[in-house]
Enzyme design. Structure first.
Site, PDB file in Angstrom:
ATOM      1  N   HIS A 246       0.832  -1.201   0.000  1.00 12.49           N
ATOM      2  CA  HIS A 246       0.000   0.000   0.000  1.00 12.49           C
ATOM      3  C   HIS A 246       0.866   1.251   0.000  1.00 12.49           C
ATOM      4  O   HIS A 246       0.649   2.188  -0.773  1.00 12.49           O
ATOM      5  CB  HIS A 246      -0.915  -0.016   1.223  1.00 12.49           C
ATOM      6  CG  HIS A 246      -1.796   1.187   1.326  1.00 12.49           C
ATOM      7  ND1 HIS A 246      -3.111   1.188   0.931  1.00 12.49           N
ATOM      8  CD2 HIS A 246      -1.544   2.442   1.752  1.00 12.49           C
ATOM      9  CE1 HIS A 246      -3.638   2.373   1.116  1.00 12.49           C
ATOM     10  NE2 HIS A 246      -2.716   3.158   1.622  1.00 12.49           N
TER      11      HIS A 246
ATOM     12  N   LYS B 232       2.855   6.060  -7.120  1.00  6.96           N
ATOM     13  CA  LYS B 232       1.787   6.706  -7.891  1.00  6.96           C
ATOM     14  C   LYS B 232       2.004   8.216  -7.917  1.00  6.96           C
ATOM     15  O   LYS B 232       1.951   8.867  -8.965  1.00  6.96           O
ATOM     16  CB  LYS B 232       0.452   6.355  -7.238  1.00  6.96           C
ATOM     17  CG  LYS B 232      -0.775   6.825  -7.979  1.00  6.96           C
ATOM     18  CD  LYS B 232      -2.011   6.108  -7.468  1.00  6.96           C
ATOM     19  CE  LYS B 232      -2.288   6.300  -5.984  1.00  6.96           C
ATOM     20  NZ  LYS B 232      -3.061   7.505  -5.662  1.00  6.96           N
ATOM     21  N   ASN B 233       2.282   8.786  -6.742  1.00  6.74           N
ATOM     22  CA  ASN B 233       2.529  10.225  -6.661  1.00  6.74           C
ATOM     23  C   ASN B 233       3.735  10.628  -7.490  1.00  6.74           C
ATOM     24  O   ASN B 233       3.701  11.606  -8.238  1.00  6.74           O
ATOM     25  CB  ASN B 233       2.760  10.654  -5.207  1.00  6.74           C
ATOM     26  CG  ASN B 233       1.500  10.585  -4.380  1.00  6.74           C
ATOM     27  OD1 ASN B 233       0.404  10.481  -4.914  1.00  6.74           O
ATOM     28  ND2 ASN B 233       1.645  10.632  -3.063  1.00  6.74           N
TER      29      ASN B 233
ATOM     30  N   GLU C 101       1.232   4.003  -3.145  1.00  2.06           N
ATOM     31  CA  GLU C 101       0.862   5.407  -3.011  1.00  2.06           C
ATOM     32  C   GLU C 101       2.020   6.331  -3.390  1.00  2.06           C
ATOM     33  O   GLU C 101       1.850   7.295  -4.142  1.00  2.06           O
ATOM     34  CB  GLU C 101       0.445   5.710  -1.571  1.00  2.06           C
ATOM     35  CG  GLU C 101      -0.906   5.163  -1.187  1.00  2.06           C
ATOM     36  CD  GLU C 101      -2.041   5.711  -2.040  1.00  2.06           C
ATOM     37  OE1 GLU C 101      -3.049   5.007  -2.199  1.00  2.06           O
ATOM     38  OE2 GLU C 101      -1.894   6.834  -2.575  1.00  2.06           O
TER      39      GLU C 101
END
Lengths: 400, 413
Positions: free
Chosen positions: B277, B284-285, B281
């Site tokens: 997770h 992705k950013n 995240e």
């Protein structure tokens, strides 16, 4: 309960304060003066304000500047004198007492200087300032020693935390020296400079100078230079070169030492290993800028900082208490040698070994609106971010 | 490690609750409440046969359990305990959970009922509170499992509870939006932010414990429950990178490279789902920032992942050259701000970004702009940390610190 000996020492301390200048009723005048000045708040400026003021100098402005320093220095000194007085007595015996004396003398001599009316007064006042700046050159060293002694003396029960006191002392010192030196340097005319401020200070150039100095020391100590890769470029900023130089020197010194020592420890089993520039991971320096800040990131692969030490690296003197004991017991270490070599004629004391370098660098960075952040990757290396304000519109000082 | 501030808050809250209830209605309540408070050391539960003479109310039950201290557990202990699962061990684990879960659920009920600014009265928040209360009742009505059969039924129960709570994050998000419409207060407010931090942290813990127990019934090679005995950050990062890149391709038609450096072979026991997770995240950013910042150029600078193996902890640095985060925004990156802030609350439940981890313990809560603050909670759950450094005009470095020895206690509130 205090022993007879400590009670006596306390009485000695009390009388020291009153016997500063030998006259008995001086105490009242002296104390009132300190209290009076301490009631005032320091007048703070931004870099741009200082530049604006010193740009086109004339007689009137020089006198005005002198008058400002004449008024301001005692205010800032008074605050510190009050702070020193409120320390536990056993802290103030010794080097800290010396600092107290220096500050009281500075307070008195500035305060008692005659009213500045003309250029002759201003000239003599400048001479006084120069003298005071020189006199207090070793205050950081005294502070470090005094702190070490105090920590050694503190009883087991009493948890002595002097960090915020030292913070306040150093912040105030940065400011006082800045305004004193600024005035003195207004007499010099260097292209691009207004007093100690370089209106077009190039972080790149400061970096180069700091790197060369560090490299020389590294070579002298280890016979090798640690490669440094510099990437990125930033425009110039209005800044005080000495501040930036101190920060960069401290950080590069730490990185170089970490890289070399890690390399040595990783290869200690190889006898006669030739230390070469080619088999050491370079220190990467990155220069970037945003609309309001310039950021310099210094990344090394020196193995990082162990978790149990990490929380102490920004504290004052924590690591040096043990080092002092080691040195006293004759246990030298590579680090000690390195520290002694890095000693330079710095007004901030020997560059290393005091346990002050990193927190002081942070204060320098924060003084005009910047910051210093450190991230450690244990087992790999350390990244340090130095942020500098490029607008020049941030008021001096650090809130703690 | 128990959060002393959190416990102080709880105790303070309970004192106030007691006082308030006392004034709310007459002597009869006072007697009942005194009895319930006296019973704090030994909370009673309703016998399935209904043979309890005083019949305390739900609220009193909740308060009784909430005043108990939750027991934090370490990753290492769970790992060692579950290493050789046997029916006896499963039974012991079930019994421990049976003691522990009601306490944690009850605390959430209390917290949800006492939120600032009237947040507790928002319809979606009420739904969540009822959900927790329902689950709490289910737990205390279930008798302590005493044999294998009862243990299996217990496991089914907690599976059902977990499923019931799947959408809690979205519901709370909806509730926050409802509050914003009602009185303008949002997640930038510190007490709301505080509530979200604590609430979600607790949720992470409850879900992890439940998932761990359920997974022990379905043993996988190399896993102890949901803990991968030889979790390799490099592998997890690669998986997360692939997922993140495929989303980037879908949205933008292209994606930067992701490079893995440092100690690729490092492995240690950890909860794979949490790690995935967090990596997802952050990557992705980073990908999004890189693509948007270098929109007009042909090549994208790669996103670099460096894995560092320390003595006690592991640090993973994710570096991008996506232009950095403006200084003015730096203190906002940790707030629970939604990217869906303009979507009306009714549509929040349908908003999803897809691509989330779909493993057995998946948490279908991707999207909503929660990425960073939630990732930080995951990192902090077992004593780690997530920090972000930005170099404006260049890029961002995210540092994930994880304790690899597993000897830190869960972060409890």
């Amino acid at each position: 309960m205090w022993s007879t000996r400590s009670s006596w020492k306390y009485i000695q301390w009390l009388s020291y304060r009153s016997l500063s200048y030998g006259t008995t009723d001086y105490l009242t005048v002296h104390d009132n003066a300190v209290a009076r000045y301490a009631k005032k708040e320091p007048k703070k400026h931004t870099i741009n304000q200082l530049i604006q003021f010193g740009k086109q100098l004339n007689e009137q402005k020089l006198i005005q500047s002198a008058r400002f320093v004449h008024q301001e220095l005692p205010v800032r000194l008074a605050h510190r004198i009050i702070d020193l007085r409120s320390l536990p007595y056993y802290v103030v015996c010794g080097p800290i007492k010396r600092i107290y004396d220096v500050y009281v003398e500075a307070f008195e001599s500035v305060r008692n200087f005659r009213k500045i009316q003309d250029l002759q007064d201003e000239k003599e006042f400048t001479v006084l300032l120069k003298h005071l700046v020189d006199e207090s050159a070793n205050v950081v060293e005294l502070l470090a020693h005094g702190l070490r002694l105090a920590l050694l003396r503190a009883s087991q029960r009493e948890h002595l935390d002097l960090d915020s006191f030292v913070d306040q002392m150093l912040i105030s010192r940065i400011g006082r020296r800045m305004i004193a030196e600024q005035h003195v340097m207004l007499h010099e005319s260097r292209p691009g400079f207004v007093g100690v401020i370089n209106t077009h200070c190039s972080p790149q150039q400061c970096l180069d100078i700091a790197y060369q100095e560090c490299s020389r020391i590294c070579f002298r100590q280890y016979g090798v230079q640690v490669p440094v890769q510099i990437r990125g470029s930033v425009s110039t900023i209005p800044y005080i070169p000495y501040h930036l130089h101190y920060i960069l020197l401290e950080l590069l010194k730490n990185s170089m030492r970490a890289v070399v020592e890690r390399h040595l420890s990783q290869n200690h089993h190889k006898n006669g290993l030739l230390l070469s520039k080619d088999n050491m991971p370079p220190i990467e320096v990155l220069l970037t800028e945003g609309p309001k800040q310039v950021t310099i990131r210094i990344s090394d692969q020196g193995g990082g900082i162990a978790l149990d030490i990490l929380s102490s690296i920004f504290r004052y003197g924590f690591s040096t208490v043990n080092r002092l004991r080691e040195e006293e017991q004759g246990g030298g270490n590579l680090g000690g040698e390195w520290d002694r070599l890095v000693q330079r004629q710095s007004v901030d004391g020997p560059m290393a070994g005091l346990g002050f370098g990193l927190p002081l660098s942070k204060l320098y960075a924060q003084y005009f609106g910047g910051n210093l952040q450190l991230v450690s990757m244990d087992g790999y290396g350390t990244d340090v971010y130095v942020h500098l304000d490029r607008t020049g519109d941030v008021l001096e000082g650090v809130e703690i | 490690m128990t959060n002393p501030k959190g416990i102080q808050y709880m105790q303070k809250y309970q004192n106030i609750q007691c006082i308030c209830s006392r004034f709310q209605s007459g002597w009869r309540n006072l007697t009942n409440i005194s009895k319930a408070s006296l019973a704090v050391g030994k909370p009673r539960y309703i016998d399935p046969q209904g043979n309890d003479t005083t019949q305390p109310s739900n609220l009193e039950q909740v308060k009784a359990f909430a005043s108990r201290k939750p027991s934090p557990v370490t990753l290492k202990r769970l790992f060692e305990f579950g290493s050789e699962p046997s029916p006896k061990k499963l039974l012991t684990a079930a019994q421990l959970l049976h003691r522990e879960l009601p306490c944690r659920l009850a605390r959430r009920v209390i917290q949800l009922a006492s939120l600032p600014y009237g947040l507790s009265d928002m319809p979606s928040v009420k739904v969540v509170k009822d959900m927790y209360e329902r689950s709490f009742i289910d737990m205390i009505q279930f008798p302590k499992p005493l044999d294998e059969e009862e243990e299996l039924i217990f496991t089914e129960l907690i599976r059902k509870i977990r499923q019931r709570h799947d959408n809690v994050v979205k519901l709370i998000a909806k509730g926050i939006l409802e509050l914003k419409r009602y009185c303008g207060k949002g997640t930038e407010d510190i007490s709301i932010h505080d509530f979200l931090d604590r609430f979600y942290m607790s949720r992470i813990g409850i879900r992890f414990l439940i998932s761990q127990h359920i997974a022990m019934h379905e043993p996988r090679e190399g896993y102890v429950g949901v803990i991968n005995a030889r979790c390799r950050p490099a592998d997890v990062a690669e998986d997360a990178a692939n997922v993140a890149k495929s989303i980037a391709y879908r949205h933008y038609g292209e994606a930067p490279d992701i490079q893995l450096l440092g100690n690729i072979s490092l492995s240690f026991p950890y909860i794979e789902g949490h790690l995935h997770h967090m990596f997802f995240e952050l990557l992705k950013n980073s990908l999004r920032a890189t693509i948007e910042y270098h929109r007009d150029s042909d090549i994208f600078p790669p996103v670099k992942i460096i894995i560092a193996d320390g003595q006690e902890d592991v640090t993973v640095k994710i570096s991008d050259e996506g232009g950095g985060i403006p200084r003015s925004a730096m203190n906002k990156i940790w707030t629970y701000m939604f990217t869906t802030v303009d979507i009306p609350p009714e549509q929040v439940l349908e908003a999803t970004e897809g691509g989330a981890y779909k493993g057995p313990d998946a948490d279908p809560i991707a999207g909503l702009g929660y990425g960073l603050p939630l990732s930080r909670l995951y990192a902090r759950y077992f004593g780690g940390e997530l920090s972000v450094m930005s170099m404006e005009g260049y890029g961002t470095d995210a540092y994930l610190h994880i304790c690899k020895l597993g000897d830190k206690e869960e972060s409890l509130v």
